[in-house]
Design an enzyme around this catalytic site. Structure first.
Site, PDB file in Angstrom:
ATOM      1  N   LYS A  24       0.859  -1.183   0.000  1.00 29.03           N
ATOM      2  CA  LYS A  24       0.000   0.000   0.000  1.00 29.03           C
ATOM      3  C   LYS A  24       0.896   1.234   0.000  1.00 29.03           C
ATOM      4  CE  LYS A  24      -4.549   0.870   0.551  1.00 29.03           C
ATOM      5  NZ  LYS A  24      -5.707   0.153   0.049  1.00 29.03           N
ATOM      6  N   VAL A  42     -20.861   7.486   2.462  1.00 34.12           N
ATOM      7  CA  VAL A  42     -21.504   7.137   1.184  1.00 34.12           C
ATOM      8  C   VAL A  42     -20.690   7.733   0.030  1.00 34.12           C
ATOM      9  CG1 VAL A  42     -23.842   6.578   1.886  1.00 34.12           C
ATOM     10  CG2 VAL A  42     -23.194   8.982   1.658  1.00 34.12           C
ATOM     11  N   GLY A  43     -19.404   7.357   0.018  1.00 34.04           N
ATOM     12  CA  GLY A  43     -18.531   7.734  -1.092  1.00 34.04           C
ATOM     13  C   GLY A  43     -18.779   6.765  -2.237  1.00 34.04           C
ATOM     14  N   GLN A  44     -17.700   6.420  -2.938  1.00 36.32           N
ATOM     15  CA  GLN A  44     -17.850   5.564  -4.116  1.00 36.32           C
ATOM     16  C   GLN A  44     -18.437   4.196  -3.762  1.00 36.32           C
ATOM     17  OE1 GLN A  44     -15.500   7.005  -7.023  1.00 36.32           O
ATOM     18  NE2 GLN A  44     -13.559   6.885  -5.934  1.00 36.32           N
ATOM     19  N   VAL A  45     -17.885   3.530  -2.750  1.00 39.57           N
ATOM     20  CA  VAL A  45     -18.370   2.189  -2.416  1.00 39.57           C
ATOM     21  C   VAL A  45     -19.706   2.269  -1.670  1.00 39.57           C
ATOM     22  CG1 VAL A  45     -17.851   0.002  -1.275  1.00 39.57           C
ATOM     23  CG2 VAL A  45     -15.991   1.340  -2.249  1.00 39.57           C
TER      24      VAL A  45
HETATM   25  P1  NAD Z   1     -14.532   7.548  -0.753  1.00 42.23           P
HETATM   26  O1  NAD Z   1     -13.486   8.523  -0.388  1.00 42.23           O
HETATM   27  O2  NAD Z   1     -15.170   7.646  -2.086  1.00 42.23           O
HETATM   28  O3  NAD Z   1     -15.702   7.549   0.326  1.00 42.23           O
HETATM   29  C1  NAD Z   1     -15.492   7.693   1.686  1.00 42.23           C
HETATM   30  C2  NAD Z   1     -16.669   8.514   2.206  1.00 42.23           C
HETATM   31  O4  NAD Z   1     -16.635   8.492   3.615  1.00 42.23           O
HETATM   32  C3  NAD Z   1     -16.616   9.987   1.769  1.00 42.23           C
HETATM   33  O5  NAD Z   1     -17.868  10.368   1.237  1.00 42.23           O
HETATM   34  C4  NAD Z   1     -16.279  10.735   3.074  1.00 42.23           C
HETATM   35  O6  NAD Z   1     -16.850  12.014   3.114  1.00 42.23           O
HETATM   36  C5  NAD Z   1     -16.892   9.798   4.096  1.00 42.23           C
HETATM   37  N1  NAD Z   1     -16.331   9.892   5.456  1.00 42.23           N
HETATM   38  C6  NAD Z   1     -15.051  10.017   5.843  1.00 42.23           C
HETATM   39  N2  NAD Z   1     -14.956  10.016   7.194  1.00 42.23           N
HETATM   40  C7  NAD Z   1     -16.217   9.873   7.676  1.00 42.23           C
HETATM   41  C8  NAD Z   1     -16.786   9.782   8.961  1.00 42.23           C
HETATM   42  N3  NAD Z   1     -16.035   9.851  10.058  1.00 42.23           N
HETATM   43  N4  NAD Z   1     -18.120   9.632   9.067  1.00 42.23           N
HETATM   44  C9  NAD Z   1     -18.907   9.553   7.972  1.00 42.23           C
HETATM   45  N5  NAD Z   1     -18.429   9.637   6.717  1.00 42.23           N
HETATM   46  C10 NAD Z   1     -17.108   9.793   6.567  1.00 42.23           C
HETATM   47  O7  NAD Z   1     -13.870   6.092  -0.538  1.00 42.23           O
HETATM   48  P2  NAD Z   1     -14.396   4.694  -1.085  1.00 42.23           P
HETATM   49  O8  NAD Z   1     -13.631   4.343  -2.303  1.00 42.23           O
HETATM   50  O9  NAD Z   1     -15.880   4.666  -1.086  1.00 42.23           O
HETATM   51  O10 NAD Z   1     -13.867   3.724   0.061  1.00 42.23           O
HETATM   52  C11 NAD Z   1     -14.496   3.660   1.321  1.00 42.23           C
HETATM   53  C12 NAD Z   1     -13.727   2.715   2.225  1.00 42.23           C
HETATM   54  O11 NAD Z   1     -13.672   1.421   1.616  1.00 42.23           O
HETATM   55  C13 NAD Z   1     -12.262   3.116   2.477  1.00 42.23           C
HETATM   56  O12 NAD Z   1     -11.896   2.729   3.770  1.00 42.23           O
HETATM   57  C14 NAD Z   1     -11.489   2.289   1.460  1.00 42.23           C
HETATM   58  O13 NAD Z   1     -10.158   2.062   1.877  1.00 42.23           O
HETATM   59  C15 NAD Z   1     -12.314   1.023   1.469  1.00 42.23           C
HETATM   60  N6  NAD Z   1     -12.190   0.245   0.239  1.00 42.23           N
HETATM   61  C16 NAD Z   1     -12.490   0.815  -0.961  1.00 42.23           C
HETATM   62  C17 NAD Z   1     -12.375   0.049  -2.130  1.00 42.23           C
HETATM   63  C18 NAD Z   1     -12.747   0.617  -3.478  1.00 42.23           C
HETATM   64  O14 NAD Z   1     -12.911  -0.163  -4.430  1.00 42.23           O
HETATM   65  N7  NAD Z   1     -12.914   1.916  -3.615  1.00 42.23           N
HETATM   66  C19 NAD Z   1     -11.939  -1.282  -2.048  1.00 42.23           C
HETATM   67  C20 NAD Z   1     -11.678  -1.830  -0.791  1.00 42.23           C
HETATM   68  C21 NAD Z   1     -11.793  -1.057   0.343  1.00 42.23           C
END
Ligand code: NAD
Length: 366
Positions: free
Chosen positions: A91, A192-195
Site C-alpha cells: 500500500k 456514502v462515497g464511491q463504495v
Molecule cells: P470515498 O473517499 O469515495 O468515500 C469515503 C466517504 O466516507 C466519503 O464520502 C467521506 O466524506 C466519508 N467519510 C469520511 N470520514 C467519515 C466519517 N467519520 N463519518 C462519515 N463519513 C465519513 O472512498 P471509497 O472508495 O468509497 O472507500 C471507502 C472505504 O472502503 C475506504 O476505507 C477504502 O479504503 C475502502 N475500500 C475501498 C475500495 C474501493 O474499491 N474503492 C476497495 C476496498 C476497500
C-alpha cells in the site's frame, strides 16, 4: 544479545514495529519541487507482487501516516491470500491535501517512485485517488492498475467492491439470523462515497430500511435524495437502533468507545481496518454476540477487479463472477471461527496465513 533484550531495544522503534507486523520493505519518498511526501509499504510478496492502492490524506503526523500504511499493506496481504489471488500485500500513502496538491508533476513524480521498485509494488486507487490520477502515474510506470476502460483497464473498482460487501453482508446475516434476506432489516451505512453509494443501491433494491451518514453534508443529501433513504448524524450512527452496521468510511470505527454503543447484530462494511485492534475488538464483538464479517474478506472485490486488469484481457463479467465467491468464503470463515472458538477476524487471518505458508512451501520445492 538475548532475544528478550533485542525485543526491548526494538520496542517503540520502526524496525520493532516491522518485526511485529512482518513487513519486508518500507520506502519513504520525498520530492522538494512538488512537495510530494509518500510512504510505500511492502508487507509480503510470497504469493506475488505487492498490490495495493495509494491513499492521499491530510495526516496529522508522519507517525499517523506510517501506522496507516503499515496496517493497510498488511490487510492487503490477508485480502489477496484469503481470496485465492496470487498477489502480495502493499500500500502507499501520500501526505497532504488531495484538493490542492495533486498536479500532473506531483502524480508523475510519485509514479517514478513506484517505477523504481521494478514491479515489486503495483499501485491502484484508494481514498482521494481517482482513475484520472492513475493515468498520470501510468506515464511514468507500467506498475499501475485502476486505469480507465479506454486504456484497457478495469475502470472504477468500487461497484465490484460494493457488490462483494453486499454478498458478504448477506452471508453474515445468514449466520446471525438464519436467512440471508436483507428485506426490512435496518442498516446504517457510514460513509456514502464511491463504495458506500453503490452498496446503498443494492440494499435499497432488496427493500432494506437504510440510514446513511457522511462527513460531507452535500454528498449525504445527494445520496439520500437519489435512493430515498434517511440520514443520521455522524456520531448518532453508533447509537442507531439497527440490525446491521456498515462502516464504509475510514478505519478504526470499531473501538473501545463505540462497541458498547452498537446495538446491531451484524457488522459488514467496505472500510479497511475497521477494528482498531484486530484481536481485542474482534473478541469484544464476539462477547456482545455481534457477527462481524471480516473487512479484508468482504471488501476484496476491488482487488479482484485490479487483479484481472493486471492479468490482462480485463472482463467485468468474469470479475463479478469471482466476487460472488465472497458469499461462500465469508460463510465458511464464520463457521470456522465458531468451530475453533476464534473471532471471525482472527479466523480469517489464520486462513489467509495458512494459504501463504502452503503456497510459500510449494514455491520453494523443485
Ligand atoms: P470515498 O473517499 O469515495 O468515500 C469515503 C466517504 O466516507 C466519503 O464520502 C467521506 O466524506 C466519508 N467519510 C469520511 N470520514 C467519515 C466519517 N467519520 N463519518 C462519515 N463519513 C465519513 O472512498 P471509497 O472508495 O468509497 O472507500 C471507502 C472505504 O472502503 C475506504 O476505507 C477504502 O479504503 C475502502 N475500500 C475501498 C475500495 C474501493 O474499491 N474503492 C476497495 C476496498 C476497500
Amino acid at each position: 544479545m538475548e532475544i528478550k533484550e533485542l525485543e526491548k531495544v526494538q520496542e517503540g522503534s520502526i524496525f520493532g514495529t516491522l518485526t511485529q507486523l512482518g513487513h519486508e520493505q518500507v520506502v519513504w519518498c520525498h520530492d522538494q519541487a512538488t512537495g510530494l511526501k509518500a510512504i510505500i509499504a511492502i508487507h509480503n510478496t510470497v504469493l506475488g507482487p505487492a498490490l495495493g492502492g495509494t491513499r492521499m490524506w491530510h495526516y496529522a503526523s508522519e507517525q499517523e501516516a506510517l501506522t496507516d500504511v503499515l496496517r493497510l499493506s498488511r490487510g492487503m496481504t490477508f485480502k489477496a491470500a484469503i481470496s485465492g489471488i496470487n498477489l502480495g500485500g502493499g500500500k502507499a500513502v501520500i501526505m497532504g491535501d488531495a484538493k490542492t496538491m495533486k498536479t500532473e508533476a506531483f502524480l508523475r513524480r510519485f509514479g517514478k517512485f513506484v517505477n523504481s521498485l521494478n514491479g515489486k509494488y503495483i499501485t491502484a486507487e484508494d481514498v482521494n485517488m481517482k482513475t484520472a490520477d492513475m493515468e498520470y502515474i501510468s506515464m511514468e510506470t507500467k506498475h499501475v492498475t485502476g486505469l480507465p476502460e479506454s486504456m484497457g483497464g478495469g475502470g472504477d473498482p468500487s461497484p465490484v467492491t460494493a457488490y462483494g460487501v453486499y454478498l458478504g453482508m448477506k452471508a453474515a446475516v445468514k449466520k446471525a439470523f438464519g436467512s440471508d434476506s436483507l428485506a426490512h432489516k435496518t442498516i446504517g451505512v457510514q460513509g456514502v462515497g464511491q463504495v458506500g453509494m453503490h452498496l446503498v443501491e443494492h440494499l435499497v433494491k432488496e427493500n432494506a430500511n437504510v440510514f446513511i451518514t457522511d462527513i460531507s453534508e452535500d454528498r449525504m443529501k445527494e445520496v439520500a435524495a437519489r435512493y430515498g433513504v434517511r440520514t443520521v448524524g455522524q456520531e448518532k450512527i453508533y447509537d442507531l437502533d439497527m440490525d446491521i452496521y456498515a462502516p464504509c468510511a475510514l478505519g478504526a470505527s470499531i473501538n473501545d468507545e463505540t462497541i458498547g454503543r452498537l446495538k446491531c447484530q451484524v457488522i459488514a462494511g467496505a472500510a479497511n481496518n475497521q477494528l482498531k485492534d484486530d484481536v481485542k475488538h474482534g473478541y469484544m464483538l464476539v462477547d456482545r454476540s455481534i457477527t462481524y464479517a471480516p473487512d479484508f474478506l468482504i471488501n476484496a472485490g476491488g482487488l479482484m477487479n485490479v487483479y484481472h486488469e493486471h492479468l490482462g484481457n480485463y472482463n467485468r463479467k468474469r470479475v463479478l463472477e469471482q466476487a460472488e465467491n465472497i458469499y461462500a468464503t465469508c460463510l465458511n470463515t464464520l463457521s470456522f471461527a465458531a468451530q475453533e472458538k476464534l473471532s471471525p477476524q482472527e479466523a480469517a487471518m489464520q486462513l489467509a496465513e495458512k494459504r501463504i505458508q502452503d503456497i510459500g512451501r510449494l514455491r520453494m520445492s523443485r
